[in-house]
Write a protein that holds these residues in place. Structure first.
Motif, mmCIF file in Angstrom:
data_model
loop_
_atom_site.group_PDB
_atom_site.id
_atom_site.type_symbol
_atom_site.label_atom_id
_atom_site.label_comp_id
_atom_site.label_asym_id
_atom_site.label_seq_id
_atom_site.Cartn_x
_atom_site.Cartn_y
_atom_site.Cartn_z
ATOM 1 N N UNK A 1 0.805 -1.222 0.000
ATOM 2 C CA UNK A 1 0.000 0.000 0.000
ATOM 3 C C UNK A 1 0.838 1.273 0.000
ATOM 4 N N UNK A 2 1.922 1.304 0.769
ATOM 5 C CA UNK A 2 2.712 2.541 0.864
ATOM 6 C C UNK A 2 3.396 2.890 -0.453
ATOM 7 N N UNK A 3 4.030 1.958 -1.164
ATOM 8 C CA UNK A 3 4.610 2.334 -2.465
ATOM 9 C C UNK A 3 3.579 2.791 -3.490
ATOM 10 N N UNK A 4 2.314 2.440 -3.278
ATOM 11 C CA UNK A 4 1.253 2.821 -4.220
ATOM 12 C C UNK A 4 0.267 3.806 -3.596
ATOM 13 N N UNK A 5 0.725 4.573 -2.660
ATOM 14 C CA UNK A 5 -0.139 5.464 -1.903
ATOM 15 C C UNK A 5 -0.554 6.675 -2.730
ATOM 16 N N UNK A 6 -1.697 7.307 -2.407
ATOM 17 C CA UNK A 6 -2.035 8.590 -3.021
ATOM 18 C C UNK A 6 -1.070 9.669 -2.553
ATOM 19 N N UNK A 7 -0.785 10.619 -3.432
ATOM 20 C CA UNK A 7 0.191 11.673 -3.135
ATOM 21 C C UNK A 7 -0.479 13.040 -3.278
ATOM 22 N N UNK A 8 -0.220 13.923 -2.318
ATOM 23 C CA UNK A 8 -0.749 15.278 -2.342
ATOM 24 C C UNK A 8 0.435 16.248 -2.338
ATOM 25 N N UNK A 9 0.444 17.193 -3.251
ATOM 26 C CA UNK A 9 1.553 18.130 -3.359
ATOM 27 C C UNK A 9 1.083 19.570 -3.184
ATOM 28 N N UNK A 10 1.905 20.356 -2.517
ATOM 29 C CA UNK A 10 1.588 21.763 -2.303
ATOM 30 C C UNK A 10 2.765 22.643 -2.667
ATOM 31 N N UNK A 11 2.467 23.892 -3.035
ATOM 32 C CA UNK A 11 3.497 24.875 -3.358
ATOM 33 C C UNK A 11 3.206 26.169 -2.610
ATOM 34 N N UNK A 12 4.271 26.759 -2.089
ATOM 35 C CA UNK A 12 4.179 28.052 -1.400
ATOM 36 C C UNK A 12 3.108 28.037 -0.315
ATOM 37 N N UNK A 13 3.252 27.084 0.593
ATOM 38 C CA UNK A 13 2.319 26.974 1.712
ATOM 39 C C UNK A 13 3.071 27.143 3.026
#
Length: 265
Positions: free
Chosen positions: A175-187
Motif C-alpha cells: 500500500x505505501x509504495x502505491x499510496x495517493x500523493x498530495x503536493x503543495x506549493x508556497x504553503x
C-alpha cells in the motif's frame, strides 16, 4: 503572662501550617507536569504492517494522551495529524477535516508537547537537509523526541493511504509504495512528528516520522519530500514510553510475520 505565651504559640503554629501547605503544593504540581511527558503509542507497527487495520481507540480518547500526534484511522480511512489537541483527518482524496470524537484509530503516537529546545533553519533546505539540521542539535539518539516545525514550504510532497475494505488482504508493504500523493506549493504550515531510536524495532517507526498540516487546514499527510525555509524547530526530549494494545480479535489472533519499515534515516 500564660495567656500571652499561649497566643504566641498559636500564632507560630498557624504560620508553620501555612508554610508547610505552600511547600508541599509546589512539588506536587511539578510532578504532575512531568508525568505528562510520556510518549504514548497505540498498537504496534508490526501489527499495522500485518493488516491489523482496526482499533478501538477513539479520537476523543487520543486527545487525553497528548496535544500533538500522528497515525491512521480505522480501515486506513485517513492520515491522522494532531496539532494543538485537534485531530485532523486526511482522506485518500486529500480532503482535510476534523475527526469526530467517536471516530476510531488503528495506530497512533502522541505526546503532551513541552519543548525544551528550539532553533531556526533560515536557509532553504530539502527533506534530508532538515533532518541533518535536527541531527546536529540532538544530544543523544538513544531517547525519544517530539517535534513541531513551523515554516514556509515552497514545495511539499505528502502521502496518504487508500481506504481498505474487509477482509483486509493488502499490507503496508504494498500500500505505501502505491499510496495517493498530495503536493503543495508556497504553503505555510506545521510538521509534527517523532524520533524513535533504532532499538524500537518493529514496535514503532524507527528514526523520524513526520506528518504535516497547512495553516489553512487544506493540505495534510505523511511527509515524503519538502523544500522549506524560515523553519522554527521545537524539540521535546521524551524519557517515558507507554503503549496500549488493541483488544480486537484481529490483533489477538494476528500473525505478525512480515517486516517493513519506512526509509526514515
Amino acid at each position: 503572662m500564660k495567656v500571652k505565651l499561649t497566643l504566641f504559640a498559636v500564632i507560630l503554629l498557624l504560620l508553620n501550617s501555612c508554610d508547610n501547605t505552600s511547600t508541599t503544593s509546589t512539588p506536587a504540581e511539578q510532578t504532575l507536569s512531568k508525568s505528562d511527558d510520556t510518549f504514548y503509542h497505540y498498537s504496534i507497527w508490526w501489527a499495522f504492517v500485518n493488516k491489523v487495520f482496526d482499533g478501538t481507540l477513539t479520537a476523543k480518547e487520543l486527545k487525553t494522551k497528548g496535544d500533538i500526534g500522528l497515525g491512521s484511522y480505522n480501515a486506513l480511512d485517513g492520515e491522522l495529524v494532531m496539532l494543538d489537541n485537534v485531530p485532523y483527518k486526511v482522506t485518500e482524496d486529500g480532503v482535510v477535516s476534523v475527526a469526530k470524537d467517536d471516530e476510531l484509530i488503528v495506530y497512533a503516537n502522541a505526546v503532551h508537547f513541552t519543548p525544551e529546545q528550539s532553533f531556526t533553519v533560515d536557509s532553504t533546505v530539502h527533506h534530508q537537509g532538515l533532518r541533518d539540521a535536527i541531527n546536529s542539535q540532538l544530544k543523544s539518539k538513544n531517547v525519544f523526541y517530539a517535534f513541531k516545525i513551523h515554516g514556509e514550504f515552497s514545495a511539499i510532497k505528502l502521502g496518504g493511504l487508500h481506504k481498505q475494505q474487509k477482509p483486509y488482504e493488502t499490507g503496508l508493504d504494498v500500500l505505501i509504495p502505491n499510496r495517493p500523493v498530495f503536493e503543495g506549493e508556497n504553503v505555510t504550515g506545521t510538521i509534527v512528528g517523532f524520533f524513535c531510536p533504532e532499538y524500537i524495532g518493529n514496535i514503532g517507526v524507527a528514526n523520524y516520522h513526520f506528518h504535516f498540516i497547512s495553516d489553512d487546514k487544506k493540505l495534510g499527510g505523511h511527509v515524503m519530500e519538502l523544500t522549506g525555509k524560515n523553519l522554527k524547530v521545537e524539540v521535546d526530549p521524551i524519557h517515558k514510553y507507554t503503549f496500549e494494545l488493541p483488544q480486537t480479535p484481529e490483533f489477538i489472533n494476528g500473525k505478525f510475520d512480515k517486516e517493513f519499515q519506512y526509509n526514515n534515516k
